[in-house]
Design a protein around this motif. Structure first.
Motif, PDB file in Angstrom:
ATOM      1  N   PRO A  65       0.811  -1.199   0.000  1.00 11.35           N
ATOM      2  CA  PRO A  65       0.000   0.000   0.000  1.00 11.35           C
ATOM      3  C   PRO A  65       0.848   1.252   0.000  1.00 11.35           C
ATOM      4  N   ARG A 124       3.947 -12.893  -2.519  1.00 14.60           N
ATOM      5  CA  ARG A 124       3.014 -13.382  -3.540  1.00 14.60           C
ATOM      6  C   ARG A 124       3.643 -14.532  -4.302  1.00 14.60           C
ATOM      7  N   ILE A 175      -7.271  -8.388   1.622  1.00 19.26           N
ATOM      8  CA  ILE A 175      -6.162  -8.533   0.672  1.00 19.26           C
ATOM      9  C   ILE A 175      -6.668  -9.069  -0.663  1.00 19.26           C
ATOM     10  N   ALA A 185      -1.367 -15.314  -1.666  1.00 17.58           N
ATOM     11  CA  ALA A 185      -0.720 -14.322  -0.806  1.00 17.58           C
ATOM     12  C   ALA A 185      -0.358 -15.006   0.504  1.00 17.58           C
ATOM     13  N   LYS A 224      -7.640   2.072   1.051  1.00 17.58           N
ATOM     14  CA  LYS A 224      -6.529   1.169   0.788  1.00 17.58           C
ATOM     15  C   LYS A 224      -6.441   0.108   1.887  1.00 17.58           C
ATOM     16  N   VAL A 225      -5.662  -0.934   1.613  1.00 19.16           N
ATOM     17  CA  VAL A 225      -5.537  -2.034   2.573  1.00 19.16           C
ATOM     18  C   VAL A 225      -5.095  -1.525   3.936  1.00 19.16           C
ATOM     19  N   SER A 257       0.124  -5.307   6.210  1.00 21.73           N
ATOM     20  CA  SER A 257      -0.512  -5.131   4.908  1.00 21.73           C
ATOM     21  C   SER A 257       0.339  -5.714   3.795  1.00 21.73           C
ATOM     22  N   LYS A 299      -8.469  -6.241  -2.536  1.00 17.72           N
ATOM     23  CA  LYS A 299      -7.641  -5.123  -2.986  1.00 17.72           C
ATOM     24  C   LYS A 299      -6.444  -5.536  -3.841  1.00 17.72           C
ATOM     25  N   SER A 300      -6.278  -6.819  -4.092  1.00 15.34           N
ATOM     26  CA  SER A 300      -5.094  -7.297  -4.831  1.00 15.34           C
ATOM     27  C   SER A 300      -5.524  -8.107  -6.046  1.00 15.34           C
ATOM     28  N   ILE A 308      -5.049 -12.148  -6.791  1.00 17.77           N
ATOM     29  CA  ILE A 308      -4.930 -12.950  -5.568  1.00 17.77           C
ATOM     30  C   ILE A 308      -6.288 -13.600  -5.281  1.00 17.77           C
TER      31      ILE A 308
END
Length: 446
Positions: free
Chosen positions: A2, A143, A167, A148, A122-123, A139, A170-171, A174
């Protein structure tokens, strides 16, 4: 990872609804919050030029629009300003007023109610708002393909499933989040893990140093942070060189070396690692250049490696044009295997230029890790490496633990039987630890 917020004012402005503190089951709707931001009304035809002129004053926040439609005038737009770039009484500075005057824009600043939702945070912002104030926020993660991998602290355990889901949200890419549940405490160098969120699919796909890998992440060892080290060793090799990879895993040293036209002998004790090593050799079309073994490291050294090394070093010097490298990447224990090379070969010593080079990995908790690793290597080899070795810092494992690589050509007086054995090389080195040396169990870490 992040983005780090610039200041405490931004931290407060872009925080979710404070009522989410202590949440353990993710409720996305609960994060909704309305903040008040300043704006000016402008004609739509000058918006583009004005944004450039006021680039340090307008709202800058990923996912948030700086320009929105005027609900009362289709020919006008609202240009949102950063709350901390104007005065407390909502008046613009002299510089900004001059710019607006050039565009014939009214400098009156109004207030706009901007709604922030879960999607806008954001995370790190989400997790900071959920965990009790002052507690460390995790955070970052490793990977591995779609997986994750987290290492959660004890105080984060009650929020682990929420953390996993955030996660994934927001990813991109993943689909599975796992947490390590114990240290690496078995001979196969893998650790138990639990799925925190997403699908329980442990078959990962990874790319590293122009090679592709597939493996069951729950049953083998893989560390993405070692990519640079794998590449560094590969760069030392030349086409035609011979590489013995004693603890090969799924092939991150062996496969790039084979792709570089080296002759590779790769070994791993873990049957799952061996299975995926064979798979990855075929996947990268280098199975013809790699001979693979599923043996204990000491047995591999005393068997296939000794046999091949004897053949190679018995060749006339003029027929030998390639170097021999031995990689020993088991940092918790590999240095204890170096005693195997004591009086390893019969016959007369070959030219020192042709002696095999060892790259041995080890952890160190000492203030001078390079000196510590060299001294321990010397203890198992039974000779000094002063001026005959180099140490390389691979990575910082924890605040007081470093992963090091010591590289050296095996000294001729060590490698060849010029005197009687002082001790049995087949005896496990762990039984001959120096005084005050950590036990193997204490050395094993994640």
């Amino acid at each position: 990872m992040p983005e780090i917020l610039e200041n405490e004012a931004d931290l407060e402005l872009y925080s979710p609804n404070p009522e989410v503190c202590g949440m353990t089951t993710l409720d996305r709707a609960a994060f909704k919050r309305t903040i008040v931001v300043p704006f000016i009304r402008v004609k739509k035809e000058v918006v583009s030029k004005l944004l450039k002129a006021l680039k340090h004053t307008t709202l800058k926040r990923p996912g948030l629009k700086r320009v929105i439609d005027d609900p009362e005038d289709e020919d006008s737009r609202f240009v949102l300003l950063h709350p901390h770039k104007i005065s407390a009484d909502y008046s613009l500075g002299e510089k900004e007023q001059k710019i607006l005057k050039q565009f014939n824009i009214n400098s009156q600043v109004s207030k706009y109610n901007l709604e922030l939702t879960y999607d806008n945070f954001k995370v790190e912002e989400i997790l900071r708002s959920v965990l009790p104030k002052g507690q460390e926020v995790t955070s970052g993660f490793s990977r591995i393909g779609h997986i994750a991998h987290l290492n959660l602290r004890d105080h984060q355990q009650p929020y682990k499933h929420l953390i996993g889901q955030v996660i994934i949200d927001k990813s991109p890419g993943i689909t599975c989040v796992v947490n390590k549940t114990n240290i690496i405490d078995n001979i196969y160098r893998n650790f138990q893990m639990e799925v925190l969120a997403g699908e329980a699919n442990m078959i990962a796909k990874a790319k590293e140093n122009h090679a592709a890998y597939e493996f069951d992440f729950s049953k083998v060892y893989w560390n993405s942070r070692l990519s640079s080290e794998h590449g560094r060793i590969t760069e030392l090799l030349k086409p035609g060189d011979i590489l013995f990879d004693v603890f090969a895993g799924v092939g991150p040293f062996a496969i790039p070396a084979a792709k570089k036209k080296c002759s590779v002998f790769a070994n791993d004790l873990n049957p799952e690692s061996y299975k995926w090593l064979l798979h990855n050799c075929k996947l990268n079309k280098v199975d013809k250049n790699i001979k693979s073994f599923n043996m204990d490291g000491r047995d591999f050294l005393l068997g296939p490696l000794k046999e091949e090394l004897t053949k190679e070093l018995s060749l006339p010097t003029k027929e030998r044009k390639n170097s021999v490298h031995i990689v020993m990447n088991l940092p918790a224990l590999a240095i204890e295997f170096l005693d195997v090379f004591r009086h390893f070969l019969d016959g007369k010593p070959c030219s020192t230029e042709l002696l095999p080079t060892v790259h041995c990995y080890s952890f160190s908790k000492h203030d001078n890790p390079a000196k510590d690793v060299q001294e321990r290597a010397e203890a198992f080899l039974g000779t000094s490496l002063e001026g005959r070795s180099s140490t390389h810092l691979v990575r910082n494992v924890s605040p007081n633990k470093e992963m090091m690589c010591i590289s050296f050509q095996i000294p001729a007086e060590v490698l060849y039987k010029q005197c009687t054995h002082e001790e049995n090389p087949e005896e496990p080195a762990s039984k001959r630890l120096r005084p005050n040396e950590d036990s193997p169990e204490e050395k094993l870490i994640s």
